[in-house]
Write an enzyme that holds these catalytic residues in place. Structure first.
Site, PDB file in Angstrom:
ATOM      1  N   ARG A  36      15.778  -1.314   9.127  1.00 53.20           N
ATOM      2  CA  ARG A  36      16.539  -0.103   9.432  1.00 53.20           C
ATOM      3  C   ARG A  36      17.994  -0.331   9.057  1.00 53.20           C
ATOM      4  O   ARG A  36      18.705  -1.104   9.705  1.00 53.20           O
ATOM      5  CB  ARG A  36      16.400   0.260  10.920  1.00 53.20           C
ATOM      6  CG  ARG A  36      15.002   0.691  11.298  1.00 53.20           C
ATOM      7  CD  ARG A  36      14.574   1.903  10.516  1.00 53.20           C
ATOM      8  NE  ARG A  36      13.291   2.425  10.957  1.00 53.20           N
ATOM      9  CZ  ARG A  36      12.721   3.478  10.424  1.00 53.20           C
ATOM     10  NH1 ARG A  36      13.295   4.123   9.419  1.00 53.20           N
ATOM     11  NH2 ARG A  36      11.560   3.892  10.875  1.00 53.20           N
ATOM     12  N   ALA A  48       5.582   6.403  13.045  1.00 49.44           N
ATOM     13  CA  ALA A  48       6.326   7.621  13.371  1.00 49.44           C
ATOM     14  C   ALA A  48       6.743   8.310  12.076  1.00 49.44           C
ATOM     15  O   ALA A  48       6.710   7.707  11.007  1.00 49.44           O
ATOM     16  CB  ALA A  48       7.563   7.278  14.199  1.00 49.44           C
ATOM     17  N   GLU A  65       0.897  10.775   9.670  1.00 57.29           N
ATOM     18  CA  GLU A  65       1.748   9.580   9.684  1.00 57.29           C
ATOM     19  C   GLU A  65       0.944   8.319   9.986  1.00 57.29           C
ATOM     20  O   GLU A  65       1.206   7.260   9.410  1.00 57.29           O
ATOM     21  CB  GLU A  65       2.887   9.744  10.699  1.00 57.29           C
ATOM     22  CG  GLU A  65       3.942  10.749  10.298  1.00 57.29           C
ATOM     23  CD  GLU A  65       4.768  10.316   9.092  1.00 57.29           C
ATOM     24  OE1 GLU A  65       4.798   9.110   8.764  1.00 57.29           O
ATOM     25  OE2 GLU A  65       5.392  11.191   8.480  1.00 57.29           O
ATOM     26  N   GLU A  69       1.156   5.400   7.230  1.00 57.30           N
ATOM     27  CA  GLU A  69       1.867   4.155   7.539  1.00 57.30           C
ATOM     28  C   GLU A  69       0.952   2.969   7.806  1.00 57.30           C
ATOM     29  O   GLU A  69       1.295   1.849   7.430  1.00 57.30           O
ATOM     30  CB  GLU A  69       2.817   4.365   8.722  1.00 57.30           C
ATOM     31  CG  GLU A  69       3.964   5.281   8.366  1.00 57.30           C
ATOM     32  CD  GLU A  69       5.091   5.248   9.376  1.00 57.30           C
ATOM     33  OE1 GLU A  69       4.926   4.697  10.479  1.00 57.30           O
ATOM     34  OE2 GLU A  69       6.163   5.787   9.043  1.00 57.30           O
ATOM     35  N   GLU A 117       9.320   1.228   3.582  1.00 57.70           N
ATOM     36  CA  GLU A 117       7.886   1.036   3.791  1.00 57.70           C
ATOM     37  C   GLU A 117       7.307  -0.043   2.875  1.00 57.70           C
ATOM     38  O   GLU A 117       6.256  -0.606   3.176  1.00 57.70           O
ATOM     39  CB  GLU A 117       7.149   2.359   3.590  1.00 57.70           C
ATOM     40  CG  GLU A 117       7.488   3.373   4.675  1.00 57.70           C
ATOM     41  CD  GLU A 117       6.966   4.762   4.388  1.00 57.70           C
ATOM     42  OE1 GLU A 117       6.619   5.050   3.215  1.00 57.70           O
ATOM     43  OE2 GLU A 117       6.915   5.569   5.327  1.00 57.70           O
TER      44      GLU A 117
END
Length: 167
Positions: A36, A48, A65, A69, A117
């Site tokens: 992040r 999320a 999602e 993910e 990702e």
């Protein structure tokens, strides 16, 4: 303002988001470790994503999602919480779901893994250990902390949860 005064506020408008606490049949929570940039570090999180598809119901966004993910689907869905993570400056609302009875699926057609990702790690963590991660400071993402603690409470006390279409 109360008493008739005025004040200037900067407000970030946000389209909303969903989060998913995916618990497998061994009561392990599916956790992601993702970089992040705003905090300059990797963080442990739950799957999320944004409510960014016009007309898509929040629970359907959560289903999407989860597949995008972590390549999972869930047979049973429950709404855990609805919350505003930063109401002092942002109108973002997050709906947090519990997903159970998991099975593997392919990523949705057209979905491309990119950006953060590409470097994401997926791990299944026993729920009790994930709870300890919240208290140890290993989980510092608010959505993940709320989700892990809420899922543990569901397992411990079976509270009455709201319908999936609640907001």
């Amino acid at each position: 303002m109360p008493g008739g005064g005025e004040s200037v506020r900067e407000v970030v408008h946000h389209g909303g988001a969903v989060g998913i606490v995916a618990l497998d049949d061994e009561d392990r929570v599916v956790m992601l470790r993702q970089y992040r940039h705003p905090v300059g570090e990797h963080m442990w999180e739950v799957p999320a994503g944004l409510l960014d598809v016009d007309g898509e119901a929040p629970v359907d966004a959560a289903r999407r999602e989860l597949a995008e993910e972590v390549q999972l689907s869930a047979e049973r869905w429950s709404l855990l919480t609805t919350h505003h993570p930063s109401p002092g400056f942002c109108d973002e609302k997050v709906l947090l779901y519990l997903a159970e009875v998991l099975s593997p699926v392919d990523r949705p057609e057209g979905f491309v893994v990119e950006h953060e990702e590409l470097d994401m790690t997926v791990e299944r963590v026993p729920l009790a250990e994930a709870v300890q991660w919240v208290f140890d400071g290993t989980i510092r993402n608010s959505l993940a902390a709320i989700g892990v603690l809420a899922a543990a409470q569901v397992r411990a006390t079976s509270p009455r949860l709201r319908p999936l279409d609640s907001v």
